[in-house]
Design an enzyme around this catalytic site. Structure first.
Site, PDB file in Angstrom:
ATOM      1  N   ASN A  10     -52.156   4.815  30.988  1.00 58.99           N
ATOM      2  CA  ASN A  10     -51.323   5.560  31.747  1.00 58.99           C
ATOM      3  C   ASN A  10     -49.787   5.310  31.364  1.00 58.99           C
ATOM      4  O   ASN A  10     -48.889   5.732  32.000  1.00 58.99           O
ATOM      5  CB  ASN A  10     -51.317   5.896  33.072  1.00 58.99           C
ATOM      6  N   CYS A  11     -49.641   4.103  30.790  1.00 59.47           N
ATOM      7  CA  CYS A  11     -48.239   3.498  30.359  1.00 59.47           C
ATOM      8  C   CYS A  11     -47.529   4.533  29.606  1.00 59.47           C
ATOM      9  O   CYS A  11     -48.240   4.925  28.375  1.00 59.47           O
ATOM     10  CB  CYS A  11     -48.292   2.338  29.627  1.00 59.47           C
ATOM     11  N   ASP A  12     -46.217   5.125  29.799  1.00 58.61           N
ATOM     12  CA  ASP A  12     -45.447   5.701  28.962  1.00 58.61           C
ATOM     13  C   ASP A  12     -45.144   5.367  27.781  1.00 58.61           C
ATOM     14  O   ASP A  12     -45.325   6.033  26.558  1.00 58.61           O
ATOM     15  CB  ASP A  12     -44.218   6.235  29.706  1.00 58.61           C
ATOM     16  N   LYS A  15     -48.151   5.843  25.663  1.00 60.12           N
ATOM     17  CA  LYS A  15     -48.271   7.217  25.127  1.00 60.12           C
ATOM     18  C   LYS A  15     -47.546   7.448  23.936  1.00 60.12           C
ATOM     19  O   LYS A  15     -47.974   8.161  22.974  1.00 60.12           O
ATOM     20  CB  LYS A  15     -48.001   8.027  26.218  1.00 60.12           C
TER      21      LYS A  15
END
Length: 115
Positions: A10-12, A15
């Protein structure tokens, strides 16, 4: 060249890096620290190659949440132990690309190394 990208789902920044790899048509394997952990020997190898200071994410919430005693008098052994116990302390992403080891995500660096 075999690519393995390490981080958390879930780390931007993760991504963005994965989107870049997908758009560039670069197949990779994703290693999720939260699911798979991190091998201490691999972590020690990374530290030998790029330095533990580059691997330790002092700007993140995981580091800020550590007890003050854990944040003081950091050296390689202490930092590696902290990162092995809590892989979210490792800067993301870490990309193994053949002999290259990239820490963090900068599109221009990925392009320069991966073509």
């Amino acid at each position: 060249m075999s690519l393995v990208i390490y981080g958390i789902k879930n780390c931007d920044t993760m991504k963005k890096a994965r989107a870049w790899l997908d758009a560039a048509g670069k197949p990779y394997r994703f290693h999720d620290y939260r699911v798979d952990g991190i091998d201490p020997d691999r972590l020690a190898d990374w530290a030998a190659r790029v330095g533990w200071e580059k691997l330790l994410n002092k700007a993140g919430t995981s580091f800020r949440a550590l007890p003050d005693g854990d944040k003081q008098r950091l050296d390689q052994a202490k930092a590696l132990a902290l990162m092995a116990a809590n892989p979210t302390l490792i800067k993301r992403p870490v990309l193994e690309a053949g002999e290259a080891l990239l820490v963090g995500f900068k599109p221009e660096v990925y392009a320069g190394v991966l073509g």
